[in-house]
Enzyme design. Structure first.
Site, short mmCIF file in Angstrom:
data_model
loop_
_atom_site.label_atom_id
_atom_site.label_comp_id
_atom_site.label_asym_id
_atom_site.label_seq_id
_atom_site.Cartn_x
_atom_site.Cartn_y
_atom_site.Cartn_z
N GLY A 64 0.83 -1.20 0.00
CA GLY A 64 0.00 0.00 0.00
C GLY A 64 0.86 1.25 0.00
O GLY A 64 2.04 1.21 0.36
N GLY A 78 0.44 5.81 0.35
CA GLY A 78 -0.44 6.95 0.56
C GLY A 78 0.31 8.24 0.34
O GLY A 78 1.44 8.25 -0.15
N SER A 79 -0.31 9.34 0.72
CA SER A 79 0.29 10.65 0.49
C SER A 79 1.48 10.91 1.41
O SER A 79 2.29 11.78 1.15
CB SER A 79 -0.76 11.74 0.67
OG SER A 79 -1.32 11.67 1.98
N PHE A 80 1.57 10.14 2.51
CA PHE A 80 2.64 10.43 3.46
C PHE A 80 3.51 9.23 3.79
O PHE A 80 4.44 9.33 4.58
CB PHE A 80 2.06 11.01 4.77
CG PHE A 80 1.39 9.97 5.64
CD1 PHE A 80 2.08 9.40 6.70
CD2 PHE A 80 0.10 9.57 5.39
CE1 PHE A 80 1.47 8.45 7.51
CE2 PHE A 80 -0.51 8.63 6.20
CZ PHE A 80 0.16 8.07 7.26
N ASP A 139 4.46 4.66 2.88
CA ASP A 139 4.19 3.40 2.20
C ASP A 139 4.08 2.27 3.21
O ASP A 139 4.68 2.31 4.30
CB ASP A 139 5.30 3.07 1.21
CG ASP A 139 5.37 4.07 0.07
OD1 ASP A 139 4.38 4.80 -0.11
OD2 ASP A 139 6.39 4.12 -0.62
N LYS A 145 4.49 0.39 8.28
CA LYS A 145 4.26 1.66 7.59
C LYS A 145 5.49 2.53 7.77
O LYS A 145 5.97 2.74 8.89
CB LYS A 145 3.02 2.37 8.14
CG LYS A 145 2.67 3.65 7.42
CD LYS A 145 1.42 4.31 8.00
CE LYS A 145 0.17 3.57 7.62
NZ LYS A 145 -1.05 4.36 7.99
N ASP A 194 -10.94 10.98 8.29
CA ASP A 194 -10.71 10.59 6.90
C ASP A 194 -11.35 9.22 6.63
O ASP A 194 -10.70 8.31 6.10
CB ASP A 194 -9.21 10.55 6.58
CG ASP A 194 -8.94 10.46 5.07
OD1 ASP A 194 -9.82 10.86 4.28
OD2 ASP A 194 -7.85 9.99 4.70
#
Length: 333
Positions: free
Chosen positions: A37, A39-41, A43, A59, A149
């Site tokens: 996965g 995301g914006s901030f 992996d 993460k 979110d």
């Protein structure tokens, strides 16, 4: 430790192949595997725990990030860890280049399962999901935190494809109340903010207007998710993507908000059981600092279950599909 990159050049993104973390050993224990996965901030990678042979998720976030969400996520995990449907946090730490958070490995997200089911969930599946999802949000709120979110990507199933639904990704989570020196609980004040936080498709109207969010906003987002699962698309999803016809991020968010505000609950829920209209109406009408009746929202969905004579067996559509596929494979040709 992870190898240090050349700091004389601009730092590479975690998603850049040169920053691949596979086969690195973290904490002298976790062998990093494939990326699962991003995301914006940061992996997310799958990893192998050498101490017990189990698989975990790690993460990673660049330590040079100007707005660290991983540190906030770790702080939130310390508060909510142990709740039903909350992933177990194993440890956290840092290397020369990254901060990381190690947690239990879970299964696919509801968005991936939605695609697996040809982008349509049955009413029974949505009603059962809704009950679980309300409970996850309620637990976070009991811990004095908002998720901020909520979206299908942030709800996942367990790795064994069982009935449990998990809430993940707490990088944007925030407290909505504080205890003063007299032990009195004080709710945060509503005010205009400088920027919008969240995902425009599922965000509440108030959040998109850039006001401080509260419990009602999480629940409004949840209502949009349930409608999305039943109708496949929300009315504002036809807004062009950023870059299309010169569309800027600001223009796109403004257009989505415009459509959202002009679509009343009756129009939004056309063709759906009236309980979904009641769900959205209730969430939108809540006062900013009002404690929602989570039980009322669960009863709305539960009443529709009873009227349709559905059995709450937690056999979601993807489980039924997988069971049928296995059955068909066993049939003699």
């Amino acid at each position: 430790m992870l190898a240090r990159r050349d700091r004389t050049n601009e730092r590479t993104s975690l998603t850049d192949p040169s920053a691949n973390l596979q086969n690195q050993l973290i904490e002298k224990r976790f062998l990093v595997g494939r990326q699962i996965g991003k995301g914006s901030f940061g992996d997310v990678y799958e990893a192998y725990d050498n101490s017990n042979g189990k698989r975990v998720a790690i993460k990673f976030e660049d330590r040079q990030s100007s707005h660290s969400q991983l540190k906030n996520e770790y702080r939130v995990y310390r508060i909510i860890n142990g709740g039903i449907g909350i992933p177990k946090m194993i440890c956290d730490g840092s290397t020369d280049d990254y901060d990381y958070l190690v947690m239990e490995l879970l299964g696919p997200s509801l968005e991936k399962l939605f695609n697996h089911c040809r982008r349509k969930f049955s009413l029974k599946t949505v009603l059962m999901l809704g009950e679980k999802m309300i409970r996850r949000v309620e637990y976070m709120h009991q811990m004095c935190h908002l998720h901020r979110d909520l979206k299908p990507d942030n709800f996942v199933i367990d790795s064994e494809n069982g009935p449990e639904i998990y809430l993940i990704d707490f990088g944007l989570a925030r407290r909505f109340c504080h205890v003063d020196e007299n032990m009195k609980v004080e709710h945060v004040k509503r005010m205009k903010l400088q920027s919008f936080t969240g995902t425009a498709r599922y965000a509440s109207i108030s959040a998109q207007q850039q006001y401080t969010t509260s419990r009602k906003d999480d629940l409004e987002s949840l209502g949009y998710i349930l409608i999305y699962f039943l109708k496949t698309r929300l009315p504002w999803q036809h807004v062009p993507k950023v870059g299309s016809n010169g569309m800027t991020p600001k223009q796109r968010k403004e257009r989505i908000l415009e459509i959202k505000m002009s679509t009343n609950p009756t129009e939004l829920c056309t063709g759906l059981p009236h309980e979904f209209q009641q769900f959205i109406s209730y969430c939108r009408k809540l006062d900013f600092d009002e404690t929602p009746s989570y039980g009322y929202l669960r009863r709305l969905l539960g009443g529709q279950m009873e009227r349709n004579l559905y059995v709450k067996d937690w056999m979601y559509d993807w489980r039924v599909m997988d069971a049928n596929e296995k059955k068909n494979k066993k049939k003699p040709h």
